[in-house]
Design a protein around this motif. Structure first.
Motif, PDB file in Angstrom:
ATOM      1  N   GLU A  69      -5.612 -33.382  24.546  1.00 54.86           N
ATOM      2  CA  GLU A  69      -4.804 -33.510  25.641  1.00 54.86           C
ATOM      3  C   GLU A  69      -4.533 -35.217  25.586  1.00 54.86           C
ATOM      4  OE1 GLU A  69      -5.970 -34.276  30.539  1.00 54.86           O
ATOM      5  OE2 GLU A  69      -6.973 -32.609  29.437  1.00 54.86           O
ATOM      6  N   TYR A  70      -5.089 -36.096  25.451  1.00 55.96           N
ATOM      7  CA  TYR A  70      -4.750 -37.511  25.258  1.00 55.96           C
ATOM      8  C   TYR A  70      -3.427 -37.817  24.269  1.00 55.96           C
ATOM      9  CZ  TYR A  70      -5.089 -42.602  24.427  1.00 55.96           C
ATOM     10  OH  TYR A  70      -4.416 -43.748  24.279  1.00 55.96           O
ATOM     11  N   LEU A  71      -4.080 -37.122  23.110  1.00 56.29           N
ATOM     12  CA  LEU A  71      -3.049 -37.585  22.080  1.00 56.29           C
ATOM     13  C   LEU A  71      -1.722 -36.889  22.111  1.00 56.29           C
ATOM     14  CD1 LEU A  71      -5.529 -37.164  18.989  1.00 56.29           C
ATOM     15  CD2 LEU A  71      -4.536 -39.350  19.826  1.00 56.29           C
ATOM     16  N   GLU A  72      -1.705 -35.807  22.755  1.00 55.97           N
ATOM     17  CA  GLU A  72      -0.401 -35.118  23.223  1.00 55.97           C
ATOM     18  C   GLU A  72       0.427 -35.744  24.354  1.00 55.97           C
ATOM     19  OE1 GLU A  72      -1.517 -31.108  23.380  1.00 55.97           O
ATOM     20  OE2 GLU A  72      -1.501 -30.926  21.158  1.00 55.97           O
ATOM     21  N   ARG A  73       0.012 -36.649  25.156  1.00 52.81           N
ATOM     22  CA  ARG A  73       0.787 -37.308  26.022  1.00 52.81           C
ATOM     23  C   ARG A  73       2.087 -38.149  25.641  1.00 52.81           C
ATOM     24  NH1 ARG A  73      -3.067 -41.245  28.306  1.00 52.81           N
ATOM     25  NH2 ARG A  73      -1.096 -42.205  29.109  1.00 52.81           N
ATOM     26  N   PRO A  74       3.114 -37.951  26.137  1.00 48.90           N
ATOM     27  CA  PRO A  74       4.357 -39.059  25.914  1.00 48.90           C
ATOM     28  C   PRO A  74       4.008 -40.455  25.600  1.00 48.90           C
ATOM     29  CG  PRO A  74       5.030 -37.142  27.438  1.00 48.90           C
ATOM     30  CD  PRO A  74       3.390 -37.161  27.362  1.00 48.90           C
ATOM     31  N   GLY A  75       4.166 -40.985  24.525  1.00 49.52           N
ATOM     32  CA  GLY A  75       4.048 -42.385  24.709  1.00 49.52           C
ATOM     33  C   GLY A  75       2.637 -42.994  24.045  1.00 49.52           C
ATOM     34  N   VAL A  76       2.050 -41.748  23.526  1.00 45.70           N
ATOM     35  CA  VAL A  76       0.597 -42.317  23.037  1.00 45.70           C
ATOM     36  C   VAL A  76       0.920 -42.064  21.485  1.00 45.70           C
ATOM     37  CG1 VAL A  76      -1.696 -41.574  22.478  1.00 45.70           C
ATOM     38  CG2 VAL A  76      -0.949 -41.452  24.695  1.00 45.70           C
ATOM     39  N   GLU A  77       0.931 -43.037  20.652  1.00 45.96           N
ATOM     40  CA  GLU A  77       1.069 -43.196  19.185  1.00 45.96           C
ATOM     41  C   GLU A  77      -0.299 -43.682  18.469  1.00 45.96           C
ATOM     42  OE1 GLU A  77       5.987 -43.650  19.242  1.00 45.96           O
ATOM     43  OE2 GLU A  77       4.784 -45.135  18.233  1.00 45.96           O
ATOM     44  N   THR A  78      -0.378 -43.463  17.250  1.00 46.58           N
ATOM     45  CA  THR A  78      -1.234 -43.973  16.226  1.00 46.58           C
ATOM     46  C   THR A  78      -0.823 -44.131  15.063  1.00 46.58           C
ATOM     47  OG1 THR A  78      -3.217 -42.357  17.249  1.00 46.58           O
ATOM     48  CG2 THR A  78      -3.634 -43.470  15.093  1.00 46.58           C
ATOM     49  N   TRP A  79      -0.586 -45.559  14.557  1.00 46.70           N
ATOM     50  CA  TRP A  79      -0.320 -46.118  13.774  1.00 46.70           C
ATOM     51  C   TRP A  79      -1.481 -46.362  12.732  1.00 46.70           C
ATOM     52  CZ3 TRP A  79       4.910 -46.175  12.653  1.00 46.70           C
ATOM     53  CH2 TRP A  79       5.608 -45.924  13.531  1.00 46.70           C
ATOM     54  N   VAL A  80      -1.617 -46.045  11.543  1.00 42.43           N
ATOM     55  CA  VAL A  80      -2.584 -46.260  10.649  1.00 42.43           C
ATOM     56  C   VAL A  80      -2.012 -47.187   9.471  1.00 42.43           C
ATOM     57  CG1 VAL A  80      -4.400 -44.880   9.101  1.00 42.43           C
ATOM     58  CG2 VAL A  80      -3.405 -44.002  11.269  1.00 42.43           C
ATOM     59  N   ALA A  81      -3.231 -48.072   8.971  1.00 42.07           N
ATOM     60  CA  ALA A  81      -2.738 -48.982   7.723  1.00 42.07           C
ATOM     61  C   ALA A  81      -3.550 -48.195   7.016  1.00 42.07           C
ATOM     62  CB  ALA A  81      -3.346 -50.221   8.199  1.00 42.07           C
ATOM     63  N   TYR A  82      -2.930 -47.932   5.573  1.00 46.72           N
ATOM     64  CA  TYR A  82      -3.592 -47.568   4.323  1.00 46.72           C
ATOM     65  C   TYR A  82      -3.489 -48.538   3.061  1.00 46.72           C
ATOM     66  CZ  TYR A  82      -3.134 -42.944   6.486  1.00 46.72           C
ATOM     67  OH  TYR A  82      -3.228 -41.866   7.395  1.00 46.72           O
ATOM     68  N   GLU A  83      -4.582 -48.672   2.367  1.00 43.85           N
ATOM     69  CA  GLU A  83      -4.625 -49.502   1.317  1.00 43.85           C
ATOM     70  C   GLU A  83      -4.953 -48.709   0.100  1.00 43.85           C
ATOM     71  OE1 GLU A  83      -6.257 -54.198  -0.184  1.00 43.85           O
ATOM     72  OE2 GLU A  83      -7.624 -52.652   0.675  1.00 43.85           O
ATOM     73  N   HIS A  84      -4.153 -48.494  -0.741  1.00 43.91           N
ATOM     74  CA  HIS A  84      -3.958 -47.471  -1.954  1.00 43.91           C
ATOM     75  C   HIS A  84      -4.334 -46.224  -1.454  1.00 43.91           C
ATOM     76  CE1 HIS A  84      -3.555 -50.894  -4.691  1.00 43.91           C
ATOM     77  NE2 HIS A  84      -4.245 -51.738  -4.204  1.00 43.91           N
ATOM     78  N   GLY A  85      -3.781 -45.854  -0.378  1.00 41.10           N
ATOM     79  CA  GLY A  85      -4.060 -44.513  -0.158  1.00 41.10           C
ATOM     80  C   GLY A  85      -5.065 -44.308   1.068  1.00 41.10           C
ATOM     81  N   THR A  86      -6.260 -45.279   1.176  1.00 40.54           N
ATOM     82  CA  THR A  86      -7.240 -45.300   1.989  1.00 40.54           C
ATOM     83  C   THR A  86      -7.021 -45.853   3.416  1.00 40.54           C
ATOM     84  OG1 THR A  86      -8.563 -45.312   0.075  1.00 40.54           O
ATOM     85  CG2 THR A  86      -9.907 -45.628   1.931  1.00 40.54           C
ATOM     86  N   PRO A  87      -7.230 -44.969   4.437  1.00 38.35           N
ATOM     87  CA  PRO A  87      -7.342 -45.575   5.781  1.00 38.35           C
ATOM     88  C   PRO A  87      -8.233 -46.926   5.831  1.00 38.35           C
ATOM     89  CG  PRO A  87      -7.847 -43.060   6.029  1.00 38.35           C
ATOM     90  CD  PRO A  87      -7.993 -43.664   4.535  1.00 38.35           C
ATOM     91  N   ALA A  88      -7.450 -48.000   6.419  1.00 35.29           N
ATOM     92  CA  ALA A  88      -7.995 -49.217   6.340  1.00 35.29           C
ATOM     93  C   ALA A  88      -8.051 -49.820   7.872  1.00 35.29           C
ATOM     94  CB  ALA A  88      -7.176 -50.360   5.669  1.00 35.29           C
ATOM     95  N   GLY A  89      -7.452 -49.087   8.809  1.00 31.95           N
ATOM     96  CA  GLY A  89      -7.466 -49.560  10.391  1.00 31.95           C
ATOM     97  C   GLY A  89      -6.328 -48.612  11.232  1.00 31.95           C
ATOM     98  N   TYR A  90      -6.357 -48.970  12.494  1.00 29.53           N
ATOM     99  CA  TYR A  90      -5.249 -48.229  13.043  1.00 29.53           C
ATOM    100  C   TYR A  90      -5.160 -49.197  14.328  1.00 29.53           C
ATOM    101  CZ  TYR A  90      -8.640 -46.409  16.654  1.00 29.53           C
ATOM    102  OH  TYR A  90      -9.678 -46.257  17.825  1.00 29.53           O
ATOM    103  N   VAL A  91      -3.778 -48.977  15.023  1.00 34.00           N
ATOM    104  CA  VAL A  91      -3.554 -49.245  16.375  1.00 34.00           C
ATOM    105  C   VAL A  91      -3.043 -48.122  17.127  1.00 34.00           C
ATOM    106  CG1 VAL A  91      -1.352 -49.966  15.489  1.00 34.00           C
ATOM    107  CG2 VAL A  91      -2.030 -51.193  17.521  1.00 34.00           C
ATOM    108  N   GLU A  92      -3.416 -48.258  18.179  1.00 29.73           N
ATOM    109  CA  GLU A  92      -3.131 -46.873  19.124  1.00 29.73           C
ATOM    110  C   GLU A  92      -2.266 -47.278  20.321  1.00 29.73           C
ATOM    111  OE1 GLU A  92      -6.285 -43.723  20.170  1.00 29.73           O
ATOM    112  OE2 GLU A  92      -5.924 -44.849  22.074  1.00 29.73           O
ATOM    113  N   LEU A  93      -1.176 -46.809  20.552  1.00 31.72           N
ATOM    114  CA  LEU A  93      -0.448 -47.337  21.730  1.00 31.72           C
ATOM    115  C   LEU A  93      -0.704 -46.328  22.904  1.00 31.72           C
ATOM    116  CD1 LEU A  93       2.760 -48.488  19.594  1.00 31.72           C
ATOM    117  CD2 LEU A  93       0.879 -49.692  20.166  1.00 31.72           C
ATOM    118  N   ASP A  94      -0.502 -46.689  23.880  1.00 30.65           N
ATOM    119  CA  ASP A  94      -0.463 -45.987  25.307  1.00 30.65           C
ATOM    120  C   ASP A  94       0.351 -46.544  26.114  1.00 30.65           C
ATOM    121  OD1 ASP A  94      -0.990 -43.994  27.041  1.00 30.65           O
ATOM    122  OD2 ASP A  94      -3.218 -44.823  27.539  1.00 30.65           O
TER     123      ASP A  94
END
Length: 191
Positions: A69-94
């Motif tokens: 429910e949270y993730l499907e709200r308009p304007g919620v975005e998850t941007w993921v940093a990958y290093e050599h294909g491995t998730p390194a971190g993220y930023v979540e916008l709301d």
């Protein structure tokens, strides 16, 4: 259980011109990609893996349905940093309404901290907060981006935000239960 004082700092930008971007890491090892398909499993993995050693516990009890429910709200975005294909971190916008966007969560998995990825990811995520309405036409243009960090977050968190052009607008101190860090799964930090 005893309580300890925890300081929370709220910071903001009021114009895209406030953003002071960090340099991208050299080479092409780090990529930042939007997770466009809402995935409670992936978002919970990022939340628990990034926040497990800094006491992120608010969402650990969320059900699959609540994540969705949270993730499907308009304007919620998850941007993921990958290093050599491995998730390194993220930023979540709301998107909070009235052109206000919160950077709800930001951070790196412990193995990726201190390598120049965080400043770049924060810069990229903040820029995406400023142009959020271009991807969500039903939302008004962004006029303010804000976030909060606390004394339990990484020791360089607040300084990173300030180097990116965020300015302090509120400081609060409140007692919180002195709890152990949960880790990304039970016993993760005792091995």
């Amino acid at each position: 259980m005893s309580n300890v004082p925890v300081t929370t700092w709220s910071l903001e930008q009021n114009s895209p011109a406030d953003l002071l971007p960090a340099a991208a890491p050299e080479g092409d090892a780090v990529r930042i990609v939007r997770a466009e398909v809402p995935s409670p499993e992936f978002s919970r993995f990022l939340y628990a893996s990034v926040g497990g050693d800094i006491r992120w516990t608010d969402r650990l009890g969320w059900s699959h349905a609540r994540w969705r429910e949270y993730l499907e709200r308009p304007g919620v975005e998850t941007w993921v940093a990958y290093e050599h294909g491995t998730p390194a971190g993220y930023v979540e916008l709301d998107a909070m309404g009235d052109g206000v966007v919160e950077i709800a969560y930001f951070g790196l998995l412990p193995a990726f901290r201190g390598r120049g990825i965080g400043g770049h990811l924060l810069s990229y995520g903040t820029a995406r907060a400023w142009d959020l309405a271009t991807r969500w036409p039903e939302l008004p243009p962004t006029k303010r981006v804000w976030l909060h960090t606390c004394s339990w977050d990484g020791e360089f968190a607040r300084a990173n935000y300030e180097r990116r052009g965020f300015t302090l607008f509120r400081t609060e101190v409140e007692p919180r239960p002195a709890t152990a860090t949960p880790g990304p799964w039970p016993g993760a930090f005792t091995e």
